[in-house]
Every structure is written in structure tokens, then in C-alpha cells.
Design an enzyme around this catalytic site. Sequence first.
Site: not given
Length: 158
Positions: A78-79, A114-115, A129
Site C-alpha cells: 500500500c502507498h 484499504m484505509e 478486545d
Amino acid sequence: MGGFSHLDNAGKATMVDVSAKAITHRTATARSIVSLPNEVMAQLVDGDLQTKKGSVFQIAVIAGIMAAKKTGDLIPLCHPLGLDNCNINISINQQQEVVIDCTASITAKTGIEMEALVGASIAALTIYDMCKALSHDIVIKETKLIAKTGGKRDFKRT
């Protein structure tokens, strides 16, 4: 659609060269869905879960935004991008599941899917969690791209 974008002509992994691409405004929205068991859902008050550490959903929002900003460090090809904006919304749907929508935007030469996917995923993992002390029967059901604009083609899941 010609083959995988992260492989060169010899089939070796490579970062996509975006130097010739046009700068455009790009957005992407990703969604993660988390199924919480009844004992966790019973703790829901005013649309959120409160713990000694604070609001589960607000901490998940912060974690998701922080992760979206680090996507280029997490996914090898990824950039690295400086986000213009990242917004995470958490709600409960009719099936009593937690729905996490992450929308990211940027004006750049490459997309931001992707972000958005990383932001939604890490928000979901943060909810897991923070709730696992109540039950380990928590399921992150899916993470998927909902929509993207800018670049070669727009996409919207129907």
C-alpha cells in the site's frame, strides 16, 4: 481488468507505480459487522457499552481512525497516504449486530479502499478486545467494501 496490479511482468511483487495517474478526490466506505452474544448486548446502554476503560464504541472509533492512518505501514504494497478525512460510525442493526462503517477520503493519485477496510477492521477488533472479558463468543462476521469513488471506476455494493 488485466491481472493482479501488484505483480510485475515477471510475476514478482511490486508497488503500483501511480506517478502517471491523475490526482482526483477519492472516497471509500467499508463495513465490519460484529455479532455480540446476549450477555454483552445486555450491557448496552443508550447505544454504547461502558467499561472501566471508557466507552467501547468511542475507543473503537479512535482505534479505527488511528489504524486507517497507518495502513501503509501495515499492508506491504500500500502507498503511504495522508488522509484528508476518516469517519467511523457505529450502530446497532435490526439483527442486534454492531455495524461499523468507516469512510475515508483523500485527494490523491491512488485510492483509499484499504484505509477504510483497515479502519473498520481495527474498530471491530477493538470491540472484541474490550468485550472479551464478558464473553469469547463474539464473532466478527464480515468486513467488506461498500462503496468507492474516484480513480478508474466507482463501485457501490447493492
